[in-house]
Scaffold this motif. Sequence first.
Motif, PDB file in Angstrom:
ATOM      1  N   LYS B 209       0.830  -1.199   0.000  1.00 34.18           N
ATOM      2  CA  LYS B 209       0.000   0.000   0.000  1.00 34.18           C
ATOM      3  C   LYS B 209       0.875   1.264   0.000  1.00 34.18           C
ATOM      4  CE  LYS B 209      -4.025   0.217   2.574  1.00 34.18           C
ATOM      5  NZ  LYS B 209      -4.779   0.437   3.820  1.00 34.18           N
ATOM      6  N   ALA B 213       1.312   3.874  -3.142  1.00 31.68           N
ATOM      7  CA  ALA B 213       0.905   5.267  -2.920  1.00 31.68           C
ATOM      8  C   ALA B 213       2.041   6.224  -3.296  1.00 31.68           C
ATOM      9  CB  ALA B 213       0.503   5.466  -1.459  1.00 31.68           C
ATOM     10  N   GLN B 216       2.217   6.420  -7.007  1.00 25.37           N
ATOM     11  CA  GLN B 216       1.097   7.214  -7.526  1.00 25.37           C
ATOM     12  C   GLN B 216       1.368   8.710  -7.349  1.00 25.37           C
ATOM     13  OE1 GLN B 216      -2.705   6.720  -5.474  1.00 25.37           O
ATOM     14  NE2 GLN B 216      -3.679   6.359  -7.451  1.00 25.37           N
ATOM     15  N   GLU B 217       1.887   9.067  -6.164  1.00 26.73           N
ATOM     16  CA  GLU B 217       2.238  10.474  -5.896  1.00 26.73           C
ATOM     17  C   GLU B 217       3.277  10.982  -6.897  1.00 26.73           C
ATOM     18  OE1 GLU B 217       1.993  10.058  -1.108  1.00 26.73           O
ATOM     19  OE2 GLU B 217       3.729  11.149  -1.886  1.00 26.73           O
ATOM     20  N   LEU B 246      -9.281   2.049  -2.917  1.00 25.35           N
ATOM     21  CA  LEU B 246      -7.963   2.570  -3.289  1.00 25.35           C
ATOM     22  C   LEU B 246      -7.699   2.154  -4.737  1.00 25.35           C
ATOM     23  CD1 LEU B 246      -6.048   1.638  -0.035  1.00 25.35           C
ATOM     24  CD2 LEU B 246      -6.614   3.949  -0.800  1.00 25.35           C
ATOM     25  N   TYR B 248      -5.140   2.540  -7.617  1.00 27.73           N
ATOM     26  CA  TYR B 248      -3.798   3.002  -8.017  1.00 27.73           C
ATOM     27  C   TYR B 248      -3.658   3.020  -9.543  1.00 27.73           C
ATOM     28  CZ  TYR B 248      -2.861   2.181  -3.105  1.00 27.73           C
ATOM     29  OH  TYR B 248      -2.916   2.210  -1.739  1.00 27.73           O
TER      30      TYR B 248
END
Lengths: 88, 291
Positions: B209, B213, B216-217, B246, B248
């Motif tokens: 996770k 994340a 993705q950022e 969530l 992605y």
Amino acid sequence: MSDDELTLYPWRKRVKTLPKSFKNPIVNIIRVGHVPKLASTRERIRENLGINRKPPTAYHDEKARLELKELVKGTDLYDKAMWDERDE
Amino acid sequence: MTRNYALFLGCYIPSMQPFAEASLRRIAPLLKMKLIDMEGATCCPVPEIVRLVDYDAWLYVSARNLALAESEGEDILALCNGCWETLHEAREAIVSDPELLTEVNSHLSLFDKRLEGKIKVKHFLEVIVEDVGLQSLKASIKKPLSNLKVGVQYGCKLYKSPESKFVTYFDNIIETLGVKAIEYGAEKLCCGFPLSLYSLDEAMEERAKFKLAKMQEAKVDCLVTACPGCFDVLEKAQLLLKRQDLHYEIPMLSLTELMALSLGFRPQEIGVDKHRVKTDALIAKLGMVGN
């Protein structure tokens, strides 16, 4: 876990059987020679990609599977997986 | 000069990620690599399970696989980080200990097999950088992918190579392909594969996770890895974490796929469209829709 380790860490327990998450991959290794079984959908994808429908490994080689089984018989791996011939 | 290799496919690549195998088989002739199938090879066996449960069984099964390659007289090309770890480390352990070598051979002799330790175990990255050469790779590029921003997932095992040289090799290959590697800040974090063998939920919560994340950022176009374990967990995590709302949607490529695209193969030829996480946006970005 050795006897020495049991003395050193008295609260630890000797693991007699494998957790299911370990047992299933080990049983698969002993049965088909690999961790995952080869699904027919994947066989079709392989064929569509122009590679052998069955990989040129133990997946398509019974002799290789038998060799592996013989090799690990008598080891803890075999015993701990609680291999049962009646399952075959 | 064409070099021969005994191809060790392992488990996950041929059964779950055939696109990684297909792309390697496509690019090999272009890079003057001849792949010899290791008929009858089995699981390496998987170090996170078999070595933990029974070291002897791990050694014997590894030795059988090593003996198969030795009978071909060719070095092993390992496409999987875990297979490289097992076969490399088992070989080192056996060959450096004459008593152990004798013991292992007494088991292998039941099947008319024998190990002498004549061949080496090479990781795919090692073969590309040390044998093929980055110049040859560069000369083979037909479709520069310079508009692509990737997040690299090295995989923990690469850090076990001498002075972590395989990590550097991964970067060298990405750079040679002209692809832009985006620093996302969690490159060294384990994907969670070993933890997933105990609990996939915990692996996703504790590892995947966070990593997804961060990617993705960083707005990566895709994730690239040379490890089928990392590929499997990070792909599964993207599918299962949708239950937590969530999303992605990070397309994933194995390194051999990225190289095959660079060397001019179409995504459909090598199976990029067969992934569980959709790759449509990636294929569109590459300008390869409908090819």
